[in-house]
Scaffold this active site. Structure first.
Site, PDB file in Angstrom:
ATOM      1  N   CYS A 165       0.811  -1.218   0.000  1.00  0.00           N
ATOM      2  CA  CYS A 165       0.000   0.000   0.000  1.00  0.00           C
ATOM      3  C   CYS A 165       0.843   1.265   0.000  1.00  0.00           C
ATOM      4  O   CYS A 165       0.291   2.375  -0.017  1.00  0.00           O
ATOM      5  CB  CYS A 165      -0.953  -0.018   1.185  1.00  0.00           C
ATOM      6  SG  CYS A 165      -2.034  -1.469   1.170  1.00  0.00           S
ATOM      7  N   HIS A 305      -2.369   8.036   6.214  1.00  0.00           N
ATOM      8  CA  HIS A 305      -2.639   6.752   5.558  1.00  0.00           C
ATOM      9  C   HIS A 305      -4.054   6.300   5.921  1.00  0.00           C
ATOM     10  O   HIS A 305      -4.791   5.816   5.063  1.00  0.00           O
ATOM     11  CB  HIS A 305      -1.597   5.725   6.004  1.00  0.00           C
ATOM     12  CG  HIS A 305      -1.633   4.449   5.241  1.00  0.00           C
ATOM     13  ND1 HIS A 305      -1.462   4.386   3.870  1.00  0.00           N
ATOM     14  CD2 HIS A 305      -1.833   3.166   5.653  1.00  0.00           C
ATOM     15  CE1 HIS A 305      -1.539   3.124   3.479  1.00  0.00           C
ATOM     16  NE2 HIS A 305      -1.772   2.364   4.538  1.00  0.00           N
ATOM     17  N   GLU A 316      -0.776   5.084  13.730  1.00  0.00           N
ATOM     18  CA  GLU A 316      -0.525   6.352  13.041  1.00  0.00           C
ATOM     19  C   GLU A 316      -0.892   7.549  13.925  1.00  0.00           C
ATOM     20  O   GLU A 316      -0.193   8.569  13.916  1.00  0.00           O
ATOM     21  CB  GLU A 316      -1.295   6.408  11.729  1.00  0.00           C
ATOM     22  CG  GLU A 316      -0.933   7.615  10.877  1.00  0.00           C
ATOM     23  CD  GLU A 316      -1.507   7.564   9.475  1.00  0.00           C
ATOM     24  OE1 GLU A 316      -1.031   8.325   8.610  1.00  0.00           O
ATOM     25  OE2 GLU A 316      -2.437   6.761   9.230  1.00  0.00           O
ATOM     26  N   LYS A 334      -9.280   7.889   2.442  1.00  0.00           N
ATOM     27  CA  LYS A 334      -9.866   6.559   2.267  1.00  0.00           C
ATOM     28  C   LYS A 334     -11.302   6.471   2.781  1.00  0.00           C
ATOM     29  O   LYS A 334     -12.048   5.572   2.396  1.00  0.00           O
ATOM     30  CB  LYS A 334      -8.987   5.507   2.944  1.00  0.00           C
ATOM     31  CG  LYS A 334      -7.625   5.310   2.278  1.00  0.00           C
ATOM     32  CD  LYS A 334      -6.796   4.273   3.012  1.00  0.00           C
ATOM     33  CE  LYS A 334      -5.445   4.051   2.339  1.00  0.00           C
ATOM     34  NZ  LYS A 334      -4.518   5.207   2.539  1.00  0.00           N
ATOM     35  N   HIS A 339      -9.825   2.088  -0.031  1.00  0.00           N
ATOM     36  CA  HIS A 339      -8.387   1.826  -0.031  1.00  0.00           C
ATOM     37  C   HIS A 339      -7.969   1.275  -1.388  1.00  0.00           C
ATOM     38  O   HIS A 339      -8.290   0.142  -1.740  1.00  0.00           O
ATOM     39  CB  HIS A 339      -8.056   0.832   1.070  1.00  0.00           C
ATOM     40  CG  HIS A 339      -6.594   0.736   1.391  1.00  0.00           C
ATOM     41  ND1 HIS A 339      -5.605   1.267   0.575  1.00  0.00           N
ATOM     42  CD2 HIS A 339      -5.932   0.163   2.444  1.00  0.00           C
ATOM     43  CE1 HIS A 339      -4.421   1.028   1.103  1.00  0.00           C
ATOM     44  NE2 HIS A 339      -4.589   0.369   2.235  1.00  0.00           N
ATOM     45  N   PHE A 398       2.079  -3.385   3.884  1.00  0.00           N
ATOM     46  CA  PHE A 398       2.440  -4.700   4.399  1.00  0.00           C
ATOM     47  C   PHE A 398       3.910  -4.966   4.110  1.00  0.00           C
ATOM     48  O   PHE A 398       4.430  -4.603   3.060  1.00  0.00           O
ATOM     49  CB  PHE A 398       1.593  -5.791   3.737  1.00  0.00           C
ATOM     50  CG  PHE A 398       0.169  -5.867   4.237  1.00  0.00           C
ATOM     51  CD1 PHE A 398      -0.236  -5.202   5.373  1.00  0.00           C
ATOM     52  CD2 PHE A 398      -0.765  -6.641   3.566  1.00  0.00           C
ATOM     53  CE1 PHE A 398      -1.535  -5.285   5.837  1.00  0.00           C
ATOM     54  CE2 PHE A 398      -2.073  -6.738   4.009  1.00  0.00           C
ATOM     55  CZ  PHE A 398      -2.464  -6.062   5.148  1.00  0.00           C
TER      56      PHE A 398
END
Length: 410
Positions: A165, A305, A316, A334, A339, A398
């Protein structure tokens, strides 16, 4: 503080998202602050049956791409459309530019998952002779960069980073490095993804990453909310045109903003779980600010994010509160767009540039107020007018990939 890297001009933007085709359509959608998630017939019968799809039909996309669309996976088509818009926006002409000095860096996390499923079904039901000879080019992630370079007659360095991502943000950081090293004069950089398929959706659901609000799709993605429960699958592409600031000035191009710093680190912790404490992400943030010659207190805005997953948002929020205690405004796109995986970092970078340019911070969809334990200033309900001189865009993937991009007013 003195910048350690030369500024890079963002001279063009291209976006294709659930908000529509074009940067203006996407900007208007995120400023409206309403989620675009809806029931997805492709996912019928699955535990999660909604997503954020483009409003355009496959036929409309093929028509827009043109005669070579038959050989492209959907993710590559979206990249081509976004790249064309970005080049037009920058005032550049691929028929006249020096193609050997144009780089294409297009990240992608998963590639053509829907084509893989489609061709496997052909093999299973009809045998090897019914499998398309185009199967491999339809699915491999680097074909987005490949098709963009072909479409734009760009013969320079071509790369396809895959950092999950964070792929789109990684692509922008790599493109900056190519420009700084004088390996190109123009970089077409960003990310793309069209990975909404039955198998990919089930895979994310099984690992607990997706929201399960099947009775309230439009309210499912709620970054930084106390009752967040996962993200919504989405598709899209974002492309930025990057040039050295001096080169842009020489051709009298007016930058939308400047890319002044990039930071990349690895958590080296776990395949899917962010490291507790967010120290790797914080190091990426400090690197980006150091390159830009900025202090943490100079940051006016954070494009987070913000996946709407319990662990990512908590990590975060901890990072933002600790590293930026002066509480800059925070948004997370998002909530509206879903996403977009490998495209997310590039789409959010483009939206960060637009925030600086329009002096307006889009709200986070489906959020009344952040969870009580999060000491961050989330923009909610409606856009907030703000003179943003410096903003950072966070992207995490990831594998422990952390990328932070710093942008400043041109």
């Amino acid at each position: 503080m003195t910048p350690t890297k030369p500024p890079i001009a963002v001279t063009g933007l291209g976006l294709v998202t659930a908000g529509g085709k074009g940067a203006e359509a996407t900007w208007n959608a995120v400023c409206a602050g309403q989620s675009l998630a809806a029931h997805d017939p492709v996912l019928d019968g699955l535990p999660v049956d909604f997503s954020c799809r483009l409003p355009s039909s496959e036929e409309d996309i093929d028509r827009a791409v043109g005669r070579k669309s038959w050989r492209m996976g959907r993710f590559a088509k979206l990249a081509v459309l976004a790249a064309r818009e970005a080049v037009r926006d920058a005032g550049l002409d691929p028929t006249t530019w020096q193609g050997s000095r144009v780089a294409t860096v297009v990240g992608c996390g998963m590639g053509g998952t829907e084509k893989w499923e489609e061709q496997y079904a052909r093999l299973d039901q009809h045998g090897p002779e019914r499998v398309s000879p185009l199967t491999i080019p339809l699915i491999i992630p680097n074909l987005a960069a490949g098709e963009v370079s072909i479409d734009l007659h760009a013969h320079g360095v071509s790369l396809a980073p895959a950092t999950a991502c964070a792929s789109g943000a990684t692509a922008i950081a790599l493109a900056r490095d190519l420009l700084a090293a004088d390996l190109c004069d123009v970089a077409v950089a960003g990310g793309t993804e069209a990975a909404i398929s039955r198998m990919s959706t089930v895979g994310f659901w099984r690992m607990g990453a997706l929201s399960g609000r099947t009775d309230l799709a439009a309210g499912a993605s709620r970054p930084f909310a106390a009752d967040r429960d996962g993200f919504v699958m989405a598709e899209g592409a974002g492309i930025l045109i990057l040039e050295r600031a001096a080169d842009a000035a020489a051709r009298k191009a007016r930058p939308r903003a400047l890319l002044t710093g990039c930071g990349s680190t690895s958590d080296a912790h776990h395949p899917t779980t962010p490291a507790q404490g967010a120290h790797g992400a914080e190091a990426a943030l400090h690197t980006a600010l150091h390159e830009a010659g900025l202090a943490p207190g100079d940051v006016d805005h954070v494009n987070a994010h913000g996946t709407s997953t319990p662990l990512n948002d908590a990590t975060e929020a901890t990072l933002i509160a600790r590293a930026l205690p002066h509480r800059p405004s925070v948004t997370a796109n998002k909530g509206v767009l879903g996403h977009t995986l490998g495209a997310a970092g590039a789409i959010e970078a483009a939206l960060t540039v637009l925030t600086i340019q329009h002096r307006r911070v889009p709200p986070i969809a489906n959020l009344q107020a952040p969870a009580p334990e999060f000491d961050i200033d989330c923009v909610t309900k409606q856009p907030r007018p703000q003179h943003v001189r410096t903003a950072v865009s966070h992207s995490f993937g990831f594998g422990g990939h952390n990328v932070v991009l710093a942008f400043t007013q041109a």
